[in-house]
Design an enzyme around this catalytic site. Structure first.
Site, PDB file in Angstrom:
ATOM      1  N   HIS A  65      -2.395   8.282   6.113  1.00 34.11           N
ATOM      2  CA  HIS A  65      -2.617   7.034   5.520  1.00 34.11           C
ATOM      3  C   HIS A  65      -4.205   6.482   5.992  1.00 34.11           C
ATOM      4  O   HIS A  65      -4.879   6.310   5.159  1.00 34.11           O
ATOM      5  CB  HIS A  65      -1.513   5.795   5.897  1.00 34.11           C
ATOM      6  CG  HIS A  65      -1.762   4.557   5.240  1.00 34.11           C
ATOM      7  ND1 HIS A  65      -1.499   4.426   3.878  1.00 34.11           N
ATOM      8  CD2 HIS A  65      -1.780   3.282   5.723  1.00 34.11           C
ATOM      9  CE1 HIS A  65      -1.931   3.189   3.565  1.00 34.11           C
ATOM     10  NE2 HIS A  65      -2.246   2.304   4.806  1.00 34.11           N
ATOM     11  N   CYS A  89       0.914  -1.422   0.107  1.00 35.43           N
ATOM     12  CA  CYS A  89       0.008  -0.065   0.048  1.00 35.43           C
ATOM     13  C   CYS A  89       0.764   1.326   0.099  1.00 35.43           C
ATOM     14  O   CYS A  89       0.377   2.323  -0.166  1.00 35.43           O
ATOM     15  CB  CYS A  89      -1.035  -0.060   1.215  1.00 35.43           C
ATOM     16  SG  CYS A  89      -1.972  -1.359   1.215  1.00 35.43           S
ATOM     17  N   HIS A 103      -9.792   2.437   0.158  1.00 37.17           N
ATOM     18  CA  HIS A 103      -8.248   2.343   0.006  1.00 37.17           C
ATOM     19  C   HIS A 103      -7.840   1.632  -1.330  1.00 37.17           C
ATOM     20  O   HIS A 103      -8.022   0.719  -1.500  1.00 37.17           O
ATOM     21  CB  HIS A 103      -7.679   1.662   1.265  1.00 37.17           C
ATOM     22  CG  HIS A 103      -6.040   1.391   1.248  1.00 37.17           C
ATOM     23  ND1 HIS A 103      -5.165   1.999   0.302  1.00 37.17           N
ATOM     24  CD2 HIS A 103      -5.419   0.875   2.365  1.00 37.17           C
ATOM     25  CE1 HIS A 103      -4.136   1.462   0.648  1.00 37.17           C
ATOM     26  NE2 HIS A 103      -4.243   1.054   1.942  1.00 37.17           N
TER      27      HIS A 103
END
Lengths: 408, 375
Positions: free
Chosen positions: A302, A169, A335
């Protein structure tokens, strides 16, 4: 702001300009739609329609509608065979090329986690269930992670070599950060950087199996947060040596001023609960930019909304910064994994250009353990000069970039 | 800026260890093929597997549940660091970067994870397997074993990704206050990846790989890892890591290879380690080699070791270094003597050889090159 003659004597070789940007995400196609969605704090998460989620806890995601996405077919290559990820990359690169047709990159650095994964799923399902494999060569040819990058470059006659970073990620932020360092060092004048990922069943089920995704709303940093939702998208930034950009009269949208990377080695899926990995990435980005923590005006976190990520990241932010506004834009679109860092870099770019704080929606109650100034539920106007964007991934990989408002 | 190779590690179907594998290649040995099958597959495929003995003594908690791709990488990486005399501690771990080159990744666990989903539904998905399906799982395991706290990158691509990783290492070491960069290429083989390449008409069912043959009968997949430690000083200098590029169509591969070879052969080169693997790559390389460096000796190890895709570029660099160090080349196996290249069909001494080009042409549109010199 980055200081070429830094107090610690470290030489900064070149300033790095962002001269164009392109994005496609659940928030919209292009910078204009994305800006409007950010300003209106839209919730762009919806029920998953691409595959069955009947057995999953989580049943929602941020998705890009195919009817618009696939309208980008026919770029001189066999568009109907391309994976959705290729269409996303083509869409994002088209926007870059439209803004800056004279931008000729020497290198392209793109982050992803899963390439054309859904084609791999079609292939495996067909094999396993003894179905027809007539389309197998197309699925196989369009599965590799570099294929959407090559397809997009080919569509616009760009021939730069490609580096495809798969750092989970953190990939998108790593791609922009590495590209930034390539230009700053003087080894390259122009580099394309970004990230992409298209939603797939395997990855969706994988996060569900870890109980990382939520059946509820995605509530980053909220006391009642229960997990993430997935998203998808692609974003590309055109980075150029500032001097070179100015000499040819290119517009400078913003600057990338710092990059930090760290590896925390705590666990393959969980961050170090002390926040040391996140903290190191942010500290290294600040050092790289020669910027003090109190000069940062906004952090795009994040912020996956998992209990563990937000706790570790929140701890690191509160230790390093004093009351800086923080939001996770994943609350609006989910995400997008390898794309996330790149998409969120574009959000930061828009925030810098239009002087506002993107919001962290679905926020209802502060977490008593986190001392954070969350931009809750509504966009706020703000004076922004320097913003930080974080991305952390499986394997303990952490990355942060700093962007600055351009000042000649 | 030129970088040096300070140490190398090699895990192959001919075993583990740079000197051991090299000796076998010099003697004309080739790996034994194993047939692998799948319960729902119609046909078995031949592959070159790494012998279990190659991983003896490799134990670490992070590797307990890891797939073989991570074990290959750990073995090669640790061997390379040992060969370079580099011992990582908390003080220098931050000044060491780790770059992985991967193509298919952890295909064995990925297949197992998704098989459960297909057969029994999402509720059967394993939370233990899923993290191992992620491309950067092998890099994460090795970083944890070594205690690397700085830059860790995983690059994904085709057979050219190994050289792209070295190019990235060169860029990193220009920017960062790094002492070392450990570059690892790794791959594991599975029936599913064989079937995919076969359906794409790139694989043959049984050996041999016939390099540079006009009849493109296909490749045999293999597995393993290669690792090199890049430093400021060492016995081999990477004089030029060429960024390469991509080709839109297979027919255009030759042109980009010519461009790479022209750029790399501005200094006199003695040999080329090619990536010929029995596919369309061979004719593209043949034309480029013939046009640009027709006097250089040419070697490919793929008939002996198979096509290891993500690991292949690192293997080629190790081959080039070994050829320069030992001043000889192994025989190219299963090559037609009529091929109009300087192929050595028997063990060949190299007199005063100083420079080698490594040429990588992948089957998924990427190509890259590198020039190596012995000090």
């Amino acid at each position: 702001m980055a200081n070429p003659s830094s107090p610690n004597g470290k030489k900064v070789s070149a300033r790095v300009a962002v001269v164009a940007a392109g994005v496609v995400s659940p928030l919209g196609f292009g910078l204009g739609e994305t800006l409007e969605s950010l300003r209106k704090a839209r919730d762009c998460v919806s029920p998953v329609t691409r595959f069955s989620v009947a057995q999953c806890r989580c049943r929602t995601a941020g998705q890009i509608p195919d009817d618009r996405l696939l309208a980008s077919q026919g770029e001189g290559i066999r568009g109907h065979r391309l994976h959705r990820a290729s269409h996303m990359m083509i869409q994002a690169l088209r926007e870059v090329v439209t803004q800056e047709s004279q931008f000729k990159p020497e290198l392209t650095v793109i982050g992803t986690t899963s390439g054309g994964m859904s084609y791999g799923e079609h292939y495996y399902r067909s094999l396993r269930q003894a179905e027809k494999l007539r389309h197998a060569p197309t699925w196989i040819a369009n599965y590799p992670a570099q294929k959407p990058v090559i397809d997009a470059q080919q569509a616009f006659g760009i021939s730069a070599p490609c580096q495809v970073i798969a750092n989970a990620c953190a990939s998108g932020t790593n791609a922009i950060g590495h590209a930034f360092e390539c230009v700053r060092s003087g080894r390259y004048q122009r580099v394309l950087a970004g990230g992409y990922d298209a939603i797939s069943e395997m990855v969706f089920v994988g996060f569900d199996s870890l109980q990382a995704s939520t059946p509820e709303k995605c509530r980053p940093f909220d006391r009642h947060r229960t997990g993430m939702v997935l998203g998808e998208g692609a974003a590309i930034l055109a980075l150029e040596n500032l001097e070179s950009a100015q000499q040819r009269g290119a517009p400078v949208l913003a600057e990338i001023v710092g990059y930090g990377i760290s590896t925390d080695n705590f666990h393959i899926t969980q961050p170090d609960p002390t926040g040391v990995g996140a903290r190191q990435a942010m500290e290294r980005a600040l050092q790289s930019a020669h910027v003090l923590a109190n000069e940062v005006d906004y952090i795009n976190a994040h912020g996956t909304a998992t209990v563990f990520n937000d706790a570790a990241e929140g701890k690191a932010i509160s230790e390093l910064f004093n009351g800086v506004p923080v939001s996770s834009t994943k609350s609006m679109m989910g995400h997008s994994l390898g794309a996330a860092g790149a998409v969120e870099a574009v959000f930061c770019l828009l925030a810098l250009q239009h002087q506002f704080l993107p919001s962290n929606i679905n926020f209802s109650a502060s977490d008593d353990d986190l001392d954070l100034n969350i931009v809750a539920n509504e966009t706020r106007p703000a004076v922004l000069r320097t913003v930080l964007s974080n991305s952390f991934g499986f394997g303990g990989t952490n990355a942060s970039i700093l962007m600055g408002k351009f000042q000649a | 800026m030129s970088l040096a190779i300070a140490g190398m590690g090699w895990v192959t179907p001919l075993g583990r260890g740079v000197d051991s594998v090299w000796e076998q290649l010099l003697h004309g040995d080739e790996a034994s093929a194993t047939a692998i099958s799948e319960e729902f597959g119609h046909r078995p495929y031949s592959v070159f597997r790494v012998p279990e003995s190659a991983l003896t003594g490799l134990a670490h908690p992070r590797l307990r549940r890891a797939s073989v791709i991570s074990r290959f990488a750990a073995a090669a990486g640790l061997d390379a660091l040992r060969a370079a005399g580099v011992k990582l501690d908390p003080q220098n771990a931050e000044r060491t970067a780790l770059i992985f080159a991967i193509s298919n990744g952890g295909v064995i666990y990925t297949k197992r994870f998704y098989r459960d989903v297909v057969d029994a539904g999402a509720q059967s998905a394993s939370p233990l397997l899923f993290p191992e399906t992620v491309f950067n799982a092998p890099a994460s395991h090795l970083a944890a074993i070594l205690g690397v706290t700085g830059a860790t990158y995983t690059l994904v691509g085709d057979g050219a990704v190994g050289l792209a990783a070295i190019k990235m290492a060169e860029d990193l070491m220009a920017n960062e206050p790094l002492d070392h960069c450990l570059v690892v290429g790794t791959e594991e083989v599975d029936w599913l990846s064989c079937d995919a390449y076969w359906r794409w008409r790139l694989l043959r069912l049984t050996p041999p790989i016939e390099p540079f043959n006009e009849q493109q009968r296909g490749m045999i997949l293999s597995e393993g890892a290669g690792a090199i430690v890049l430093a400021r000083d060492g016995p081999f200098t990477i004089e030029c890591a060429h960024p390469g590029g991509y080709f839109a169509k297979r027919a255009e591969a030759g042109e980009i290879l010519k461009r790479i070879l022209r750029d790399l052969s501005r200094s006199e080169v003695d040999l080329v380690i090619a990536s010929a693997n029995g596919t369309f790559v061979d004719q593209a390389e043949y034309r480029a080699l013939k046009a640009v460096v027709s006097n250089a000796f040419v070697y490919t190890a793929k008939p002996a070791l198979g096509e290891s895709v993500g690991a292949a570029g690192l293997w080629q660099v190790i081959l080039a270094a070994q050829a320069l160090r030992s001043a000889e080349l192994p025989p190219v196996l299963h090559a037609d003597p009529a091929i109009a290249l300087q192929l050595s069909l028997s063990r060949k001494p190299l007199v005063e050889a100083r420079r080698a080009i490594v040429l990588s042409c992948g089957v998924n549109q990427q190509a890259a090159g590198l020039r190596l010199a012995i000090r």
